[in-house]
Design an enzyme around this catalytic site. Structure first.
Site, PDB file in Angstrom:
ATOM      1  N   VAL A 269       0.829  -1.092  -0.067  1.00 33.61           N
ATOM      2  CA  VAL A 269       0.027   0.118  -0.001  1.00 33.61           C
ATOM      3  C   VAL A 269       1.030   1.398   0.067  1.00 33.61           C
ATOM      4  O   VAL A 269       0.259   2.495   0.291  1.00 33.61           O
ATOM      5  CB  VAL A 269      -1.078  -0.048   1.018  1.00 33.61           C
ATOM      6  CG1 VAL A 269      -1.818  -1.179   1.110  1.00 33.61           C
ATOM      7  CG2 VAL A 269      -0.082   0.153   2.567  1.00 33.61           C
TER       8      VAL A 269
ATOM      9  N   HIS B  53      -4.667  -4.364  -1.949  1.00 32.85           N
ATOM     10  CA  HIS B  53      -4.853  -4.156  -0.428  1.00 32.85           C
ATOM     11  C   HIS B  53      -5.111  -2.379  -0.319  1.00 32.85           C
ATOM     12  O   HIS B  53      -5.084  -2.128   0.675  1.00 32.85           O
ATOM     13  CB  HIS B  53      -3.807  -4.676   0.183  1.00 32.85           C
ATOM     14  CG  HIS B  53      -3.626  -5.907   0.473  1.00 32.85           C
ATOM     15  ND1 HIS B  53      -2.825  -6.787   1.106  1.00 32.85           N
ATOM     16  CD2 HIS B  53      -4.807  -7.175   0.007  1.00 32.85           C
ATOM     17  CE1 HIS B  53      -3.098  -8.247   0.927  1.00 32.85           C
ATOM     18  NE2 HIS B  53      -4.320  -8.239   0.327  1.00 32.85           N
TER      19      HIS B  53
HETATM   20  P1  OAD Z   1       5.088 -10.476   4.741  1.00 27.70           P
HETATM   21  O1  OAD Z   1       5.673  -9.542   5.901  1.00 27.70           O
HETATM   22  O2  OAD Z   1       4.021 -11.412   5.336  1.00 27.70           O
HETATM   23  O3  OAD Z   1       5.940 -11.344   4.119  1.00 27.70           O
HETATM   24  C1  OAD Z   1       7.248 -10.608   3.495  1.00 27.70           C
HETATM   25  C2  OAD Z   1       8.207 -11.588   2.764  1.00 27.70           C
HETATM   26  O4  OAD Z   1       9.130 -10.935   2.183  1.00 27.70           O
HETATM   27  C3  OAD Z   1       8.622 -12.702   3.589  1.00 27.70           C
HETATM   28  O5  OAD Z   1       8.556 -13.809   3.043  1.00 27.70           O
HETATM   29  C4  OAD Z   1      10.351 -12.245   3.739  1.00 27.70           C
HETATM   30  O6  OAD Z   1      11.030 -13.331   3.592  1.00 27.70           O
HETATM   31  C5  OAD Z   1      10.552 -11.606   2.120  1.00 27.70           C
HETATM   32  N1  OAD Z   1      11.589 -10.668   2.276  1.00 27.70           N
HETATM   33  C6  OAD Z   1      11.966  -9.779   3.239  1.00 27.70           C
HETATM   34  N2  OAD Z   1      13.032  -9.129   2.584  1.00 27.70           N
HETATM   35  C7  OAD Z   1      12.970  -9.358   1.083  1.00 27.70           C
HETATM   36  C8  OAD Z   1      13.886  -8.715   0.019  1.00 27.70           C
HETATM   37  N3  OAD Z   1      14.949  -8.086   0.240  1.00 27.70           N
HETATM   38  N4  OAD Z   1      13.733  -9.176  -1.013  1.00 27.70           N
HETATM   39  C9  OAD Z   1      12.516 -10.318  -1.198  1.00 27.70           C
HETATM   40  N5  OAD Z   1      11.699 -10.908  -0.190  1.00 27.70           N
HETATM   41  C10 OAD Z   1      12.028 -10.305   1.089  1.00 27.70           C
HETATM   42  O7  OAD Z   1       4.319  -9.303   3.698  1.00 27.70           O
HETATM   43  P2  OAD Z   1       3.325  -9.893   2.795  1.00 27.70           P
HETATM   44  O8  OAD Z   1       3.643 -11.093   2.228  1.00 27.70           O
HETATM   45  O9  OAD Z   1       3.293  -8.726   1.658  1.00 27.70           O
HETATM   46  O10 OAD Z   1      -2.271  -7.372   4.441  1.00 27.70           O
HETATM   47  O11 OAD Z   1       2.090  -9.841   3.483  1.00 27.70           O
HETATM   48  C11 OAD Z   1       0.847  -9.845   3.052  1.00 27.70           C
HETATM   49  C12 OAD Z   1      -0.252  -8.996   3.639  1.00 27.70           C
HETATM   50  O12 OAD Z   1      -0.519  -9.385   5.069  1.00 27.70           O
HETATM   51  C13 OAD Z   1       0.092  -7.697   3.518  1.00 27.70           C
HETATM   52  O13 OAD Z   1      -0.484  -6.918   2.288  1.00 27.70           O
HETATM   53  C14 OAD Z   1      -0.903  -7.296   4.759  1.00 27.70           C
HETATM   54  C15 OAD Z   1      -0.220  -8.211   5.812  1.00 27.70           C
HETATM   55  O14 OAD Z   1      -1.165  -8.292   6.757  1.00 27.70           O
HETATM   56  C16 OAD Z   1      -3.201  -6.824   5.017  1.00 27.70           C
HETATM   57  O15 OAD Z   1      -2.665  -5.866   6.031  1.00 27.70           O
HETATM   58  C17 OAD Z   1      -4.583  -6.864   4.634  1.00 27.70           C
END
Ligand code: OAD
Length: 256
Positions: free
Chosen positions: A106, A122
């Site tokens: 977002v 989102h």
């Molecule tokens: P998460 O915090 O769940 O996951 C982030 C991912 O990025 C993890 O798997 C990390 O290993 C990975 N990561 C960290 N640093 C990285 C890098 N430099 N390059 C590549 N990957 C890296 O975040 P999201 O998957 O985006 O929704 O979470 C999904 C949703 O859950 C969000 O949109 C939000 C959250 O609650 C709502 O709030 C509705």
């Protein structure tokens, strides 16, 4: 930055793909200094509970706390810049005949990097809407009250982001699903693949026979199903992917 081992089969799959879909999560913004949600030490959910901050009930219970938390995130994001991972996706968009970027983020960093037509599943931190009318509000009187009030009906204003338990914007999700159903290549970048319906998209692509690539330093529930796993940071691997696929022609043909 070291030369990462990118399988030649993947390079050829990317070169051959005419319809590419990318799904990003908080991980692609991590290298810009924006906290992710679930990273053990630095993730937002490690410090705060989603139930206290990112649900309709949380807002009803404590609207000022929730409004102030999103205001803090807006200020934090305003002081960051897109990173090489965001910029590599802008580059990829120019080189692929049909390119669709879907994000769970977002933070507007894809748009600030120059990506066009970003599908924001989102919502967006920088858009505000009326709690009662569910309509975007661009300006309002600063009465000093927090949250501010809708200039039309006086109800509280809230961030135009999807909270837990809320439906995603239907048209945006439909467009994301339609692109996923047609693609030959699906890149899942920087997402823990835990939150549905976004997490369903790579499986939908797999079901349609697409090549699915995960770019994430950590494994996720998608990893064992993905065609390729690049266990690297997006800001490292995406620029190299661009160079290798589109600028380095001296590549071994895959062994038949
Ligand atoms: P998460 O915090 O769940 O996951 C982030 C991912 O990025 C993890 O798997 C990390 O290993 C990975 N990561 C960290 N640093 C990285 C890098 N430099 N390059 C590549 N990957 C890296 O975040 P999201 O998957 O985006 O929704 O979470 C999904 C949703 O859950 C969000 O949109 C939000 C959250 O609650 C709502 O709030 C509705």
């Amino acid at each position: 930055m070291s030369n990462l081992a990118i399988p030649a089969a993947l390079i050829h799959a990317i070169r051959a793909a005419r319809r590419v879909v990318v799904l990003t999560g908080a991980g692609i913004s991590a290298e810009s200094g924006v906290p992710t949600f679930r990273d053990a030490q630095t993730g937002l959910w490690a410090q705060y509970s989603p139930e206290e901050l990112a649900t309709p009930d949380a807002f009803q219970r404590n609207p000022k706390l929730v409004w102030d938390w999103y205001a803090w995130r807006r200020e934090l994001v305003r002081n960051t810049e897109p990173n090489p991972g965001h910029r590599a996706l802008v580059d990829m968009e120019q080189r692929v005949p049909t390119f669709t970027l879907i994000t769970q983020n977002v933070d507007s960093l894809h748009r600030r990097a120059g990506s066009r037509g970003v599908l924001e599943l989102h919502g967006n931190l920088f858009r505000t809407k009326c709690l009662a009318e569910d309509i975007v509000v661009k300006t309002w009187e600063d009465s000093g009250e927090t949250p501010p009030r809708c200039p039309r009906c006086g109800a509280w204003l809230r961030p135009d982001v999807v909270w837990f338990g809320e439906a995603l914007p239907a048209a945006v999700l439909a467009e994301a699903e339609a692109a996923t159903a047609q693609c030959e290549l699906f890149l899942s970048i920087g997402t823990s693949a835990l939150v549905y319906p976004a997490a369903e998209l790579p499986f939908m692509a797999l079901g349609r026979g697409a090549t699915v690539v995960e770019i994430n330093p950590q494994p996720t529930p998608l990893s064992r199903h993905a065609s390729f796993n690049l266990r690297n940071a997006a800001g490292d691997v995406l620029p190299q992917l661009i160079t290798t696929v589109w600028e380095d022609k001296e590549l071994r043909r895959p062994r038949d």
